[in-house]
Design a protein around this motif. Structure first.
Motif, PDB file in Angstrom:
ATOM      1  N   GLY A   1       0.785  -1.224   0.000  1.00  0.00           N
ATOM      2  CA  GLY A   1       0.000   0.000   0.000  1.00  0.00           C
ATOM      3  C   GLY A   1       0.813   1.266   0.000  1.00  0.00           C
ATOM      4  O   GLY A   1       0.263   2.364  -0.018  1.00  0.00           O
ATOM      5  N   ALA A   2       2.159   1.160   0.008  1.00  0.00           N
ATOM      6  CA  ALA A   2       2.974   2.370   0.084  1.00  0.00           C
ATOM      7  C   ALA A   2       2.779   3.252  -1.140  1.00  0.00           C
ATOM      8  O   ALA A   2       2.636   4.475  -1.045  1.00  0.00           O
ATOM      9  CB  ALA A   2       4.450   1.991   0.236  1.00  0.00           C
ATOM     10  N   PHE A   3       2.709   2.631  -2.338  1.00  0.00           N
ATOM     11  CA  PHE A   3       2.528   3.416  -3.558  1.00  0.00           C
ATOM     12  C   PHE A   3       1.143   4.065  -3.581  1.00  0.00           C
ATOM     13  O   PHE A   3       0.979   5.215  -3.981  1.00  0.00           O
ATOM     14  CB  PHE A   3       2.729   2.533  -4.779  1.00  0.00           C
ATOM     15  N   ALA A   4       0.153   3.329  -3.137  1.00  0.00           N
ATOM     16  CA  ALA A   4      -1.208   3.882  -3.093  1.00  0.00           C
ATOM     17  C   ALA A   4      -1.265   5.089  -2.174  1.00  0.00           C
ATOM     18  O   ALA A   4      -1.901   6.106  -2.486  1.00  0.00           O
ATOM     19  CB  ALA A   4      -2.186   2.809  -2.648  1.00  0.00           C
ATOM     20  N   ALA A   5      -0.614   5.021  -1.031  1.00  0.00           N
ATOM     21  CA  ALA A   5      -0.592   6.137  -0.094  1.00  0.00           C
ATOM     22  C   ALA A   5       0.101   7.351  -0.700  1.00  0.00           C
ATOM     23  O   ALA A   5      -0.310   8.504  -0.508  1.00  0.00           O
ATOM     24  CB  ALA A   5       0.092   5.720   1.200  1.00  0.00           C
ATOM     25  N   PHE A   6       1.214   7.078  -1.434  1.00  0.00           N
ATOM     26  CA  PHE A   6       1.938   8.164  -2.078  1.00  0.00           C
ATOM     27  C   PHE A   6       1.054   8.875  -3.106  1.00  0.00           C
ATOM     28  O   PHE A   6       0.984  10.093  -3.164  1.00  0.00           O
ATOM     29  CB  PHE A   6       3.205   7.622  -2.744  1.00  0.00           C
ATOM     30  N   VAL A   7       0.382   8.074  -3.930  1.00  0.00           N
ATOM     31  CA  VAL A   7      -0.507   8.664  -4.948  1.00  0.00           C
ATOM     32  C   VAL A   7      -1.603   9.488  -4.283  1.00  0.00           C
ATOM     33  O   VAL A   7      -1.946  10.594  -4.732  1.00  0.00           O
ATOM     34  CB  VAL A   7      -1.109   7.568  -5.847  1.00  0.00           C
ATOM     35  N   ALA A   8      -2.179   8.964  -3.210  1.00  0.00           N
ATOM     36  CA  ALA A   8      -3.243   9.681  -2.512  1.00  0.00           C
ATOM     37  C   ALA A   8      -2.746  11.026  -1.989  1.00  0.00           C
ATOM     38  O   ALA A   8      -3.452  12.041  -2.041  1.00  0.00           O
ATOM     39  CB  ALA A   8      -3.777   8.822  -1.378  1.00  0.00           C
ATOM     40  N   SER A   9      -1.487  11.055  -1.499  1.00  0.00           N
ATOM     41  CA  SER A   9      -0.941  12.306  -0.960  1.00  0.00           C
ATOM     42  C   SER A   9      -0.678  13.328  -2.058  1.00  0.00           C
ATOM     43  O   SER A   9      -0.673  14.537  -1.823  1.00  0.00           O
ATOM     44  CB  SER A   9       0.345  12.029  -0.177  1.00  0.00           C
ATOM     45  N   GLU A  10      -0.450  12.828  -3.291  1.00  0.00           N
ATOM     46  CA  GLU A  10      -0.152  13.729  -4.400  1.00  0.00           C
ATOM     47  C   GLU A  10      -1.399  14.226  -5.133  1.00  0.00           C
ATOM     48  O   GLU A  10      -1.318  15.106  -5.993  1.00  0.00           O
ATOM     49  CB  GLU A  10       0.765  13.014  -5.395  1.00  0.00           C
ATOM     50  N   ILE A  11      -2.560  13.639  -4.831  1.00  0.00           N
ATOM     51  CA  ILE A  11      -3.785  13.998  -5.569  1.00  0.00           C
ATOM     52  C   ILE A  11      -4.117  15.490  -5.490  1.00  0.00           C
ATOM     53  O   ILE A  11      -4.463  16.105  -6.510  1.00  0.00           O
ATOM     54  CB  ILE A  11      -4.969  13.123  -5.096  1.00  0.00           C
TER      55      ILE A  11
END
Length: 344
Positions: free
Chosen positions: A320-330
């Motif tokens: 889930g690390a990549f998913a969290a990163f994408v969410a923070s960049e939205i």
């Protein structure tokens, strides 16, 4: 002859007739008087003329009484008849009343079988001038006017309340008004200050049905209802569905755009209702697409993207690390998107 002469003198302002004479007294008096110079034929003609005047006056009085009691059907110039103060129909002879031409042909070929109900015009001056107001039978009055003939009518002195009760009951008994016409008629009567009980009586309604009529009348703007027309086949259920669809400003805008279309203008009233309901209940069609794989240069799939109308989905693979990163960049990505959209 002596008695007839005395009656004529009384009618023409002379002395009142004398007490009845016995035959002997009449013969003696006739012998003592000089002979009258007027011929018996002239006296008889005058008597007949006076009798005719009496008969005509009696006929006129009887006609007035019969009209006042509504006992006699009379023929009246439709150009001297005004509509009721509250309209009970949406249809217009020149546009949305598909049966009007048929009514005109029927009256032209077979005559007007059912009289209309009128009242003397409520304005005293217009009433004295021979004007009337319609309680019911507006289309028959319009048909007679179009045909250039007199309309057969019963005339009664009606109060405003009696007029609307008669108007509503005649239409209810003949099941002649559509659902939306009854709804707008009920609302119009209430707005003019009539008691709810009077309106229910006029339309022969139960309390629950009255409530449904008023709900629809309140939700459907008058301009939209009149543009659609009576739509006699639509019925209560579909009008209630349409009313529900029209509760938002966006829906009312859609309705106005539909009214402006050529297809709407050419359609019958029932067809216009269908077009309107379809326009308001139509949903945007979404194209279901296969999920698109989001891969690394090496070919490893890290996520998949599935566009689905207004609700697109990105599904991440693995940790889930990549998913969290994408969410923070939205937020930043969305801001960049809006900035580029503004430049375009």
């Amino acid at each position: 002859m002596s008695r007839r002469r005395d009656e004529l003198k009384a009618l023409l302002g002379g002395a009142p007739p004398a007490e009845a004479e016995t035959p002997a007294e009449a013969e003696a008096a006739s012998a003592a008087r000089p002979r009258a110079h007027a011929s018996s034929g002239a006296v008889k003609a005058m008597g007949l003329a006076l009798g005719n005047l009496r008969a005509e006056a009696e006929d006129a009085r009887a006609l007035r009484e019969q009209v006042a009691r509504g006992e006699r059907v009379v023929e009246i110039d439709p150009n001297r008849i005004e509509p009721a103060f509250v309209a009970d129909r949406l249809s217009q002879p020149d546009r949305s009343d598909e049966a009007f031409d048929a009514l005109c042909r029927s009256i032209e070929e077979g005559g007007q079988e059912v009289p209309v109900l009128l009242r003397p015009h409520p304005d005293a001056e217009r009433s004295q001038a021979g004007w009337y107001q319609t309680a019911y039978g507006h289309r028959r009055v319009a048909a007679a006017r179009a045909l250039g003939i007199k309309v057969r009518a019963v005339v009664r002195p009606l109060s405003d309340v009696e007029l609307v009760v008669a108007q509503g009951k005649e239409n209810s008994e003949r099941r002649d008004l559509s659902f939306i016409e009854r709804a707008l008629f009920a609302e119009a009567l209430l707005q003019r200050g009539f008691e709810r009980a009077t309106v229910q009586s006029a339309l022969s309604l139960h309390k629950a049905e009255m409530t449904r009529l008023l709900q629809v009348a309140e939700a459907v703007p008058d301009a939209i209802a009149r543009a659609i027309g009576p739509a006699p086949r639509a019925g209560r259920t579909r009008w209630m569905l349409l009313a529900e669809q029209l509760r938002t400003a966006g829906a009312r805008d859609k309705a106005e755009r539909e009214i402006a279309t050529e297809r709407f203008a050419k359609a019958t009233s029932d067809e216009r209702f269908v077009l309107m309901l379809e326009r308001l209940t139509r949903r945007a069609k979404t194209v279901s697409r296969t999920a698109e794989a989001l891969s690394e240069p090496s070919g490893r799939v890290v996520a998949s993207f599935k566009p689905d109308g207004k609700r697109s989905v990105i599904e991440f693979k693995g940790e889930g690390a990549f998913a969290a990163f994408v969410a923070s960049e939205i937020p930043a990505l969305y801001a960049a998107f809006k900035a580029r959209e503004g430049e375009d």
